[in-house]
Design a protein around this motif. Structure first.
Motif, PDB file in Angstrom:
ATOM      1  N   PHE A  31       0.865  -1.199   0.000  1.00 11.34           N
ATOM      2  CA  PHE A  31       0.000   0.000   0.000  1.00 11.34           C
ATOM      3  C   PHE A  31       0.886   1.229   0.000  1.00 11.34           C
ATOM      4  N   GLU A  32       0.641   2.147  -0.924  1.00 13.13           N
ATOM      5  CA  GLU A  32       1.409   3.396  -0.966  1.00 13.13           C
ATOM      6  C   GLU A  32       0.426   4.559  -1.121  1.00 13.13           C
ATOM      7  N   GLN A  33       0.565   5.554  -0.238  1.00 12.54           N
ATOM      8  CA  GLN A  33      -0.382   6.679  -0.292  1.00 12.54           C
ATOM      9  C   GLN A  33      -0.179   7.542  -1.537  1.00 12.54           C
ATOM     10  N   ARG A  40       8.314  12.903  -1.901  1.00 13.12           N
ATOM     11  CA  ARG A  40       7.725  13.718  -0.829  1.00 13.12           C
ATOM     12  C   ARG A  40       8.086  13.249   0.571  1.00 13.12           C
ATOM     13  N   SER A  41       9.099  12.345   0.685  1.00 12.89           N
ATOM     14  CA  SER A  41       9.464  11.931   2.048  1.00 12.89           C
ATOM     15  C   SER A  41      10.951  11.633   2.124  1.00 12.89           C
ATOM     16  N   GLY A  42      11.344  10.356   2.258  1.00  9.70           N
ATOM     17  CA  GLY A  42      12.754  10.058   2.538  1.00  9.70           C
ATOM     18  C   GLY A  42      13.630   9.948   1.306  1.00  9.70           C
ATOM     19  N   ARG A  48      22.024   9.316  -3.486  1.00 13.41           N
ATOM     20  CA  ARG A  48      22.276   9.008  -2.083  1.00 13.41           C
ATOM     21  C   ARG A  48      23.685   8.415  -1.992  1.00 13.41           C
ATOM     22  N   ILE A  49      24.361   8.665  -0.893  1.00 15.88           N
ATOM     23  CA  ILE A  49      25.711   8.117  -0.715  1.00 15.88           C
ATOM     24  C   ILE A  49      25.631   6.651  -0.305  1.00 15.88           C
ATOM     25  N   PHE A  50      26.497   5.837  -0.920  1.00 16.21           N
ATOM     26  CA  PHE A  50      26.765   4.489  -0.434  1.00 16.21           C
ATOM     27  C   PHE A  50      28.196   4.501   0.102  1.00 16.21           C
ATOM     28  N   MET A 311      12.406  14.526   4.127  1.00 18.39           N
ATOM     29  CA  MET A 311      12.366  14.317   5.593  1.00 18.39           C
ATOM     30  C   MET A 311      12.683  12.865   5.915  1.00 18.39           C
ATOM     31  N   ASP A 312      13.100  12.651   7.156  1.00 21.45           N
ATOM     32  CA  ASP A 312      13.379  11.290   7.632  1.00 21.45           C
ATOM     33  C   ASP A 312      13.050  11.252   9.118  1.00 21.45           C
ATOM     34  N   GLY A 313      12.729  10.062   9.612  1.00 24.10           N
ATOM     35  CA  GLY A 313      12.465   9.878  11.036  1.00 24.10           C
ATOM     36  C   GLY A 313      13.759   9.539  11.763  1.00 24.10           C
ATOM     37  N   PHE A 342      19.381   4.813   3.240  1.00 24.82           N
ATOM     38  CA  PHE A 342      19.137   4.396   1.861  1.00 24.82           C
ATOM     39  C   PHE A 342      20.112   3.316   1.397  1.00 24.82           C
ATOM     40  N   LYS A 343      21.381   3.512   1.724  1.00 28.18           N
ATOM     41  CA  LYS A 343      22.419   2.604   1.223  1.00 28.18           C
ATOM     42  C   LYS A 343      22.167   1.151   1.607  1.00 28.18           C
ATOM     43  N   MET A 344      21.517   0.932   2.744  1.00 23.91           N
ATOM     44  CA  MET A 344      21.331  -0.439   3.234  1.00 23.91           C
ATOM     45  C   MET A 344      19.960  -1.015   2.867  1.00 23.91           C
TER      46      MET A 344
END
Ligand SMILES: Cc1cc2nc3c(=O)[nH]c(=O)nc-3n(C[C@H](O)[C@H](O)[C@H](O)COP(=O)(O)OP(=O)(O)OC[C@H]3O[C@@H](n4cnc5c(N)ncnc54)[C@H](O)[C@@H]3O)c2cc1C
Length: 391
Positions: A31-33, A40-42, A48-50, A311-313, A342-344
């Motif tokens: 399910f994805e809003q 719009r989020s993370g 992104r850096i690995f 944004m991120d939690g 992200f990298k993981m």
């Protein structure tokens, strides 16, 4: 029963989990809003850096090496390049905490690297203006990922392997019982055997009182025009992290052949409501990043040509929560990646799929067990004002 497993939130971790479940032959309902690949989020912002010489702790290195293999598997399955290994420079005071932590990870796992003193660093990477006493460590197993494409490809592979992803349909309630889990969206109710909640900044809303306490932070990315774009191409300009004189920044090579992305490594603004992420430009933050670029990267014009916010939690200890939710049956969680998840992601998806299907995983994720976060105190928040004062 609509599926064996439900995945709520098909963003970074949810897309990877759906893919990893589907390739194990499990039936999956995601399910994805919004839709997988949204910004719009993370995830979002092109790169992104690995990296494997991990400043956040040597215990991550085996998980990151596993993630590297999973990225290559996803690339082989989807046929697109997602991870470019162009090296990663860690730059800071030769005796400082950043290089000490990175070298500890390197020593513990014998990782390929170069240590560059100030003279060698200046000769090899003149794009960086060094301050007295600074040095560089080049992590050979580092580079950059393409976040939008990666999420899209994982979701697409999951669907090719039989998963169903319900798009543009926010989940409003998750109710586990003895026989399964009821997932309610605006349109209807669904039944699954177990649920994985990978809803990023929205996680607490879906599991009130049970999910770990997350501080949702806004992270701003900024792009600067390169005077000589060739000097910032991937073969000449590794990704970098730099802690120097109060600045804590990251950078990536030019992807568009014109601009270079530089970002501060920490969120300074708390996001009260993730449905209302402020994507506006913040003067204090821009002053900080402009002064860092002007002083440290002379080949860039220190006035951003593009700005974007995500944004991120963040958990209390800045390590994610991954595993079964204490006290809630049939429910796994993956949240709180605290600006470095992200990298993981494909290894996190694999760990979740194994935990869901087999009840255990051999991947080294014990340090991310959600139970550790109960009653944990939060560190003091960092502010732009403090960073500017230190710079
Ligand atoms: C600006 C920035 C730079 C970063 N740089 C790096 C980096 O260089 N390297 C690195 O490794 N990490 C980096 N990170 C961290 C990394 O990107 C995040 O940790 C990661 O993307 C978080 O993944 P997630 O799955 O938890 O959240 P998300 O990717 O946000 O996914 C959560 C998903 O759940 C969906 N959702 C939420 N609620 C509902 C609902 N009720 N119903 C249906 N769907 C729902 C959302 O729409 C979203 O798609 C960075 C993060 C940011 C923000």
């Amino acid at each position: 029963m609509d599926a064996e497993f439900g995945v709520v939130g098909v963003g970074t971790m949810g897309a990877m989990t759906a893919w990893q479940l589907a390739r194990r032959g499990a039936s999956v309902l995601g399910f994805e809003q919004f839709a997988p690949g949204h910004d719009r989020s993370g995830a979002g912002g092109e790169t992104r850096i690995f990296r494997t010489a991990y400043l956040e702790g040597a215990e991550y290195v085996p998980l990151l090496l596993a993630a590297q293999r999973e990225w290559r598997d996803l690339e082989a399955e989807c046929g697109d390049a997602l991870l470019t290994m162009n090296g990663g420079l860690m730059i800071g005071d030769a005796e400082g905490g950043l290089l000490r932590s990175v070298l500890a990870s390197i020593a513990a796992h014998d990782l390929p690297h170069d240590v560059l003193d100030a003279d060698r660093a200046a000769a090899r990477y003149p794009q960086h203006r060094l301050r007295p006493g600074e040095a560089m460590v080049l992590d050979h197993q580092a580079g950059y990922l393409r976040p939008e494409l990666a999420v899209l490809m994982a979701a697409q592979r999951a669907e090719e392997l039989g998963a169903r992803i319900v798009r543009h349909e926010p989940v409003v309630a998750i109710a586990p019982d003895d026989d399964g889990v009821t997932i309610t969206t605006a349109g209807r109710s669904w039944r699954v055997g177990e649920v994985v909640v990978s809803a990023g900044a929205w996680t607490q809303r879906l599991l009130p009182g049970a999910a770990p306490d997350l501080d949702v932070q806004r992270l701003v990315m900024t792009w600067f025009a390169a005077r000589d774009p060739a000097a910032f191409s991937a073969d000449r300009f590794p990704v970098f992290i730099r802690h120097t004189g109060g600045y804590d920044i990251s950078g990536w090579p030019s992807i568009d052949g014109a601009s270079v992305k530089v970002a501060v490594n920490y969120g300074y603004d708390r996001v009260g409501d993730p449905d209302r992420l402020d994507r506006g430009v913040d003067d204090g933050l821009l002053r900080l990043i402009r002064s860092a670029v002007g002083e440290l990267l002379p080949g860039l014009v220190p006035e951003p040509v593009r700005v974007s916010a995500y944004m991120d939690g963040y958990t209390a200890d800045h390590h994610a929560a991954l595993g079964r939710v204490p006290g809630v049956p049939r429910t796994l969680i993956a949240c709180g990646f605290s600006g470095h998840g992200f990298k993981m992601a494909p290894a996190i998806g694999k760990a979740l799929a194994e935990l869901a299907v087999q009840g255990s995983t051999d991947l080294p994720v014990g340090h991310l067990d959600p139970g550790r976060l109960r009653d944990r105190e939060r560190p003091a928040r960092r502010t732009v004002a403090a960073e500017l004062a230190a710079a």
